[in-house]
Structures are given as structure tokens and as C-alpha cells.
Write an enzyme that holds these catalytic residues in place. Structure first.
Site, PDB file in Angstrom:
ATOM      1  N   HIS A  82       0.846  -1.043   0.037  1.00 30.69           N
ATOM      2  CA  HIS A  82       0.085   0.058   0.104  1.00 30.69           C
ATOM      3  C   HIS A  82       0.903   1.193   0.061  1.00 30.69           C
ATOM      4  O   HIS A  82       2.005   1.108   0.572  1.00 30.69           O
ATOM      5  CB  HIS A  82      -0.749   0.016   1.298  1.00 30.69           C
TER       6      HIS A  82
ATOM      7  N   ASP B 272       3.417  -4.382   7.971  1.00 30.45           N
ATOM      8  CA  ASP B 272       2.264  -3.732   7.917  1.00 30.45           C
ATOM      9  C   ASP B 272       0.943  -4.684   8.083  1.00 30.45           C
ATOM     10  O   ASP B 272       0.659  -5.432   7.238  1.00 30.45           O
ATOM     11  CB  ASP B 272       1.983  -3.189   6.412  1.00 30.45           C
TER      12      ASP B 272
ATOM     13  N   GLN C 144      -4.180  -5.124   6.939  1.00 24.97           N
ATOM     14  CA  GLN C 144      -5.127  -6.201   6.567  1.00 24.97           C
ATOM     15  C   GLN C 144      -5.114  -7.715   7.145  1.00 24.97           C
ATOM     16  O   GLN C 144      -5.712  -8.319   6.642  1.00 24.97           O
ATOM     17  CB  GLN C 144      -4.940  -6.084   4.980  1.00 24.97           C
TER      18      GLN C 144
ATOM     19  N   LYS D  39     -10.120  -0.480  10.633  1.00 27.60           N
ATOM     20  CA  LYS D  39     -10.626  -1.805   9.824  1.00 27.60           C
ATOM     21  C   LYS D  39     -10.485  -3.150  10.748  1.00 27.60           C
ATOM     22  O   LYS D  39     -11.129  -4.006  10.106  1.00 27.60           O
ATOM     23  CB  LYS D  39      -9.229  -1.871   9.021  1.00 27.60           C
TER      24      LYS D  39
ATOM     25  N   CYS E  38      -4.711   2.339  -3.835  1.00 22.69           N
ATOM     26  CA  CYS E  38      -3.473   2.852  -3.127  1.00 22.69           C
ATOM     27  C   CYS E  38      -2.197   2.035  -3.199  1.00 22.69           C
ATOM     28  O   CYS E  38      -1.532   1.679  -2.315  1.00 22.69           O
ATOM     29  CB  CYS E  38      -3.745   3.338  -1.548  1.00 22.69           C
TER      30      CYS E  38
HETATM   31  N1  7TS Z   1      -1.505  -0.808   4.721  1.00 20.82           N
HETATM   32  C1  7TS Z   1      -2.550  -1.854   4.088  1.00 20.82           C
HETATM   33  C2  7TS Z   1      -2.157  -3.004   3.757  1.00 20.82           C
HETATM   34  C3  7TS Z   1      -3.944  -1.080   3.995  1.00 20.82           C
HETATM   35  O1  7TS Z   1      -4.621  -1.948   3.026  1.00 20.82           O
HETATM   36  C4  7TS Z   1      -4.198   0.289   4.370  1.00 20.82           C
HETATM   37  C5  7TS Z   1      -5.267   0.950   3.762  1.00 20.82           C
HETATM   38  C6  7TS Z   1      -3.346   1.019   4.891  1.00 20.82           C
HETATM   39  C7  7TS Z   1      -1.897   0.269   5.093  1.00 20.82           C
HETATM   40  C8  7TS Z   1      -3.450   2.398   5.254  1.00 20.82           C
HETATM   41  O2  7TS Z   1      -4.182   2.382   6.323  1.00 20.82           O
HETATM   42  P1  7TS Z   1      -4.817   3.752   6.745  1.00 20.82           P
HETATM   43  O3  7TS Z   1      -5.679   3.267   8.064  1.00 20.82           O
HETATM   44  O4  7TS Z   1      -3.436   4.547   7.583  1.00 20.82           O
HETATM   45  O5  7TS Z   1      -5.277   4.753   5.746  1.00 20.82           O
HETATM   46  N2  7TS Z   1      -5.916   0.316   2.886  1.00 20.82           N
HETATM   47  C9  7TS Z   1      -7.228   0.589   2.312  1.00 20.82           C
HETATM   48  C10 7TS Z   1      -7.757   0.026   1.255  1.00 20.82           C
HETATM   49  O6  7TS Z   1      -7.437  -1.006   0.716  1.00 20.82           O
HETATM   50  N3  7TS Z   1      -8.636   0.985   0.573  1.00 20.82           N
HETATM   51  O7  7TS Z   1      -8.910   2.045   1.544  1.00 20.82           O
HETATM   52  C11 7TS Z   1      -8.030   2.028   2.168  1.00 20.82           C
END
Ligand code: 7TS
Length: 408
Positions: free
Chosen positions: A120, A197, A200, A223, A361
Site C-alpha cells: 500500500h 504492515d 489487513q 479496519k 493505493c
Molecule cells: N496498509 C494496508 C495494507 C492497507 O490496506 C491500508 C489501507 C493501509 C496500510 C493504510 O491504512 P490507513 O488506515 O492508515 O489509511 N487500505 C485501504 C484500502 O485498501 N482501501 O482503502 C484503504
């Protein structure tokens, strides 16, 4: 796990969107929130709200206690050795930036950071910037055609110049579950720390940082049923101790004079400013909810959904699905021949079906797939097989619509 019973805890799911029952297939972007979380936040503001660690009054002590109880709960959830290894941040992005700045401060010209092509942007751009600041170089573990990592040459990729390996546990596009423990072992043989990371993975499967032996883990609360604006970084104590602060200000100091300051003990050294206590309380309630379901049961539920979805979508003519065979994360990226994902999403939205489209992303990954964009359906504890049937019907309708230009 009885997803139908789980669903009743999520008021937002019980509504119509565009005249149709909502089919929410975008949990990888953010999960919906159960009543227990909504009510915990509400109760915090009704009964406990005050600033933490400062006032020696009862409410402040209650708020401080709520924050520290949440920290301890997070530590137990991922099996950290101690709560002080949990730093509250806004989200996984901030957690990774913290490491990229504070740990990245030791990077020098010619050093290497090892990533993967399926990151990401939040686990890519901070490293691009760290490389630009230091003259370090980014290298990548290659990917197999099925969307798994090719780890056969790991020992060659991890060189005496490698300072950090940073990779996603589960791909937010392909659903690939990466062999993190194996990669950590290979990195540790060379004395290289590993950042995982977990955005997910932690919401969807049991994750044990001691079993993985990873050095950092970045997670977003939103999430995993918690409110937006709270997340955490896990870091091994010895690494966190050796790092300078990321953000500076109140709450993170021990002693200050007009010239200099010393830092507070972990975890406070990395928590400058007023924290999101309500968010942490919500996160604790989310963890209770997930623990009641059992993370193994959550994982199995999603495996069943993924298998079901792969079977159903493979029956739909013109659908291309990306990513490896199960077991894999509860996300399915796909394309429908002749229909741009954005157009597909618009038609599905008319049917009350929420999916995400675009590069998610992860633009380099989308390019590696050789497409401008993909559609993505993603699942969680409240997702039902009927919703996957609804998606397949929606795709058929989109195909008719774009073939004939007429809406039935
Ligand atoms: N890493 C992964 C693997 C992600 O899927 C996401 C967000 C992030 C980091 C960043 O998360 P945040 O909460 O800091 O924004 N992924 C997604 C997505 O797949 N669709 O919207 C956000």
C-alpha cells in the site's frame, strides 16, 4: 461463526441505499462498527472524558486508566511482551511514518530497504522519502505471477547493506498472505529488523508478534471495528528505546529547560500531544468483540466467503480475478471485460452494493497486473454469502446495461 447473528450488532447494515438493502463489500477500506463500540465511545464522553496524565483529579485519572487499559488490551491481543511496546497513533500510515522517520534517521547513503511490489502507498512513500533524505536505496522482493512473493532468493536480496525489511502481511488488493515468519527469520540471520504492515491482517486473523518475531507492526483501528482516528504501532522495546521521537511536544518529555529536554519512558516518548482516548476506548471494545467471536473463527468465516466468492465469480462470463488461491485475505480484486471498474461501481451502487474501484493505493501493483484499475469486493465478520450472490447479479446487470445501453 454465525454471521447473521453478528450482523445484528451493526446498525448501519440494516438500511436501504438507493432503495435497495445495503450490501457493504468495502470492509478492507474501513469496517463498520458494532453497537458495543459505538456505545463505549458514547459512554466515555458521558462519564469519563478529561485530559490524561496531567490533572490529578478523578476524571483525569479515569481517562488515564481507560487509555492504559486499552493499551494493555491491545498488547494482549497481538501478544506483545508488555503494554509499553504499544504506541497509540492515528492509523497504520502514521505508525509506518513514525518508524520511517525515527528508525530511518540512522539510514546512510548506500543503505538498502527491502520492500515488496504489493505495498500500500503508506508502506512505500514513507520509505521513498526516507531514501531521498538519506541516499538509501529501495529494493524489492519479486512477485510470482499468481501474486505471491518469490522468496527463493531472499538470502541474496538481504545484503550487508540492508537496514530494514518492510512488508505487508496481507495484500489489500490480491489478498496474498505473505510468509512473514519465514522472511523475519531470514532477515534476522543478517541482523536486519522487519516492519510488518498489519492493516489487513490483524483485523482478520490471529496475529502473534512473538511468534512472528517481527520488530514493528503497524495497525489501523478503523479496519477492525474501532473508530476512525485510532491505530497503533507495536515495536520491540530495545528498538523503540534506541529511536529518537517522531513528534515532539507535551506528554512525551521527562525534563525540559530552555535549551534541551529528555524523553519520557516508553510508550509516552512517542505519544506527543493529547491522545484520542475515546478512540482507544472504542478500540478496546472492538477487541473485546473480536475476542468474543475468536480470531480463528473470524479467519475461517472469511476463508469460506473467499472460496464461495471465487466459485460464484468464476461462473460469471468475462470476469478476471486477481490473486492467489485460498487461504488468502478476504479481498477479491477483479475486472469485467469491456466495463471500466468505475462504471461497474456506479451501476452496483444503484443496486445498493458498495465496492471499491481504482488502484487501491497500490498503484505499482495495479500496473504490474497490467490494468489501469480493478474492482474490489472485501469481506468481514458480518458479510453473508447472499451478498456475494447480489454482487454477481449486479455484475450481470452491468453487463446487460453496457451491452444494450438500456436499464431494466
Ligand atoms: N496498509 C494496508 C495494507 C492497507 O490496506 C491500508 C489501507 C493501509 C496500510 C493504510 O491504512 P490507513 O488506515 O492508515 O489509511 N487500505 C485501504 C484500502 O485498501 N482501501 O482503502 C484503504
Amino acid at each position: 461463526m454465525d454471521a447473521r447473528a453478528v450482523r445484528r450488532h451493526f446498525p448501519i447494515l440494516n438500511q436501504e441505499v438507493n432503495g435497495r438493502p445495503l450490501v457493504y463489500l468495502d470492509s478492507a477500506a474501513t469496517s463498520q462498527k458494532p453497537l458495543a463500540v459505538i456505545e463505549a465511545v458514547d459512554r466515555y464522553y458521558r462519564e469519563q472524558n478529561a485530559n490524561v496524565h496531567r490533572g490529578l483529579h478523578t476524571l483525569s485519572e479515569r481517562a488515564t486508566q481507560a487509555l492504559e487499559e486499552a493499551r494493555a488490551k491491545v498488547a494482549r491481543f497481538i501478544n506483545a511482551r508488555e503494554p509499553a511496546e504499544i504506541i497509540f497513533v492515528r492509523n497504520a500510515t502514521e505508525a509506518i511514518n513514525l518508524v520511517a522517520y525515527s528508525y530511518g534517521a540512522r539510514l546512510r547513503e548506500g543503505d538498502e530497504i527491502l520492500l515488496t511490489p504489493m505495498e500500500h502507498h503508506s508502506n512505500l512513500i514513507p520509505w521513498q522519502l526516507a531514501a531521498r533524505r538519506s541516499g538509501a536505496r529501495l529494493r524489492y522482493i519479486p512477485m510470482n505471477p499468481d501474486g505471491t512473493l518469490d522468496v527463493t532468493d531472499l538470502d541474496r536480496l538481504i545484503t550487508p547493506k540492508t537496514r530494514l525489511v518492510a512488508l505487508t502481511h496481507v495484500s489489500n488488493v490480491l489478498g496474498t498472505i505473505n510468509p512473514v515468519a519465514e522472511i523475519v527469520q531470514a532477515a534476522h540471520r543478517e541482523g536486519v529488523p522487519v516492519l510488518v504492515d498489519g492493516a489487513q491482517s490483524v483485523p482478520h486473523m490471529p496475529v502473534d508478534v512473538q511468534a512472528l518475531d517481527c520488530d514493528f507492526l503497524a495497525v489501523s483501528g478503523h479496519k477492525m471495528l474501532a473508530p476512525m482516528g485510532i491505530g497503533f504501532l507495536y515495536g520491540k522495546r530495545e528498538l523503540l528505546e534506541g529511536m529518537e521521537p517522531f513528534l515532539a511536544g507535551g506528554e512525551m518529555i521527562a525534563e525540559v529547560d530552555l535549551e534541551r529536554a529528555t524523553w519520557a519512558e516508553l510508550p509516552h516518548k512517542f505519544e506527543a500531544g493529547t491522545p484520542d482516548v475515546a478512540g482507544a476506548v472504542g478500540l478496546a471494545a472492538a477487541i473485546d468483540f473480536l475476542n468474543d467471536l475468536g480470531m480463528e473463527a473470524v479467519f475461517q468465516h472469511e476463508q469460506e466467503l473467499v472460496r464461495y466468492a471465487l466459485n460464484v465469480l468464476r461462473e460469471v462470463d468475462g470476469v478476471t480475478i486477481y490473486g492467489p488461491e485460498p487461504p488468502r485475505g478476504g479481498v477479491i480484486a477483479f475486472n469485467v471485460e469491456g466495463i471500466h471498474p468505475h462504471d461497474l461501481s456506479t451501476v452496483l451502487d444503484q443496486e445498493g452494493i458498495a465496492i471499491r474501484v481504482g488502484h487501491h493505493c497500490a498503484q505499482p501493483l495495479t500496473e504490474a497486473l497490467g490494468v489501469p484499475a480493478t474492482a474490489r469486493a472485501s469481506f468481514y465478520v458480518y458479510t453473508l454469502p447472499e451478498e456475494i450472490d447480489a454482487l454477481a447479479r449486479g455484475i450481470e446487470r452491468a453487463k446487460e446495461f453496457f451491452a444494450h445501453g438500456i436499464r431494466r
